[in-house]
Motif scaffolding. Structure first.
Motif: not given
Ligand code: PZK
Length: 318
Positions: A33-34, A122, A124
């Protein structure tokens, strides 16, 4: 009787729904969660796709405010999708689909919440680097330049004014600080130490190429893309553009018409919010205030204006 001429200023469509600031997706597991965005796993399978959601929350002065902005999440999501498509020949991205009918069956009951504001993406392996590119000097870059004459170890010519265009766009990476703090600007050599020279070069080259393409498009729509931030990850061994892209939350857009270097530029989207928060002398400590409805509506209109300028579309629904 003289002819009467009436000019009606185009009004943004009235929101059909209140702001959505918290999601309710039943038993689905939230993995991150951001301040503004939420990420959920689409299934318990550790390799499953993710659901990337932009809520209507808004932050200012590092706090999430007590009011949301109706349609903000849909606007930012549609902008990201526009840019993923615009950039598709330059870089692969994590978007699978934003068509909620293609989401798993257990999410179908939540389609109304998810429509327009969510992306199936997807999963990543994310690089632990914020890939910032600056074509203009502003924000933390301006602070660092004033203190050291450089940003991220890149020396800059003397005599630059705040908001000046740089001689050429520069890659100014940052490291995420977990505990709510600001990201820390780091040198390219530090990126190399974290992820190795090959990936470091890839991220720099992609970041600069994306900025060049995006800033050209923005300029054709009367906007300066002063700076922006990307996040990349590895999918099937390929460096892939992830997260949200080129939204007003991740970028500084300035109207070309009012651009005036020599000081800070007004925020395209959040200036009404900042002005209001300054006017009430909020101490910038929690709890963050709510916004009066006129500030909410003016701010919503700015997000819609950004959407229309960038995409050439006048409605979120077509
Ligand atoms: C991922 N965030 C940052 C963004 C948040 C945190 N495709 C992906 N695969 C794995 N991890 C991420 C992503 C993407 N995009 C991105 N943290 C993990 C982030 C928005 C809200 F809480």
């Amino acid at each position: 009787m003289p002819p009467v001429s009436v000019t009606v200023k185009a009004m943004p469509e009235t929101p059909l729904h209140p702001a959505l600031t918290a999601m309710d997706l039943g038993s689905l597991r939230r993995t991150a969660q951001g301040k503004v965005r939420d990420i959920y796993a689409l299934s318990p399978d550790p390799d499953s796709d993710l659901l990337f959601i932009a809520t209507d929350r808004i932050s200012a002065f590092d706090h999430v405010l007590g009011s949301g902005i109706p349609d903000k999440g849909r606007i930012l999501t549609q902008l990201s999708i526009f840019w993923f498509d615009h950039l598709r020949d330059l870089v692969p991205n994590h978007l699978v689909t934003a068509d909620t009918r293609e989401y798993p069956a257990d999410l179908q009951p939540f389609r109304a919440q998810l429509e327009g504001r969510s992306m199936r993406v997807r999963r990543a392996t994310m690089f632990p680097v914020e890939c910032v590119v600056r074509g203009y000097i502003s924000g933390s870059g301006w602070k660092d330049y004033q203190a050291t004459g450089a940003i991220c170890g890149i020396p800059l010519p003397p005599g630059l004014r705040e908001s000046d265009q740089l001689p050429e766009p520069i890659f100014t990476p940052a490291a995420k600080i977990n505990t709510g703090g600001h990201d820390e600007n780091i040198s390219f050599d530090t990126v190399v130490e974290h992820i190795g020279p090959n990936y470091a070069e890839d991220l720099r080259a992609l970041t600069l190429a994306i900025y060049a393409k995006a800033s050209t498009h923005a300029a054709s729509r009367g906007l300066i893309l002063a700076d922006t931030k990307f996040e990349f990850g590895l999918i099937d061994g390929q460096v892939t553009l992830a997260d949200e892209v080129l939204t007003p939350d991740s970028s500084r857009y300035w109207p070309t018409e009012t651009y005036s270097p020599g000081g800070a530029q007004a925020s395209f989207d959040k200036q009404f919010v900042r002005d209001y928060l300054e006017s009430i002398h909020w101490n910038k400590q929690a709890p963050a205030p709510s916004l009066p409805d006129d500030v909410v509506q003016q701010t919503r209109a700015k997000y819609l204006e950004a959407f229309t300028l960038i995409t050439g579309r006048t409605s979120l629904d077509t």
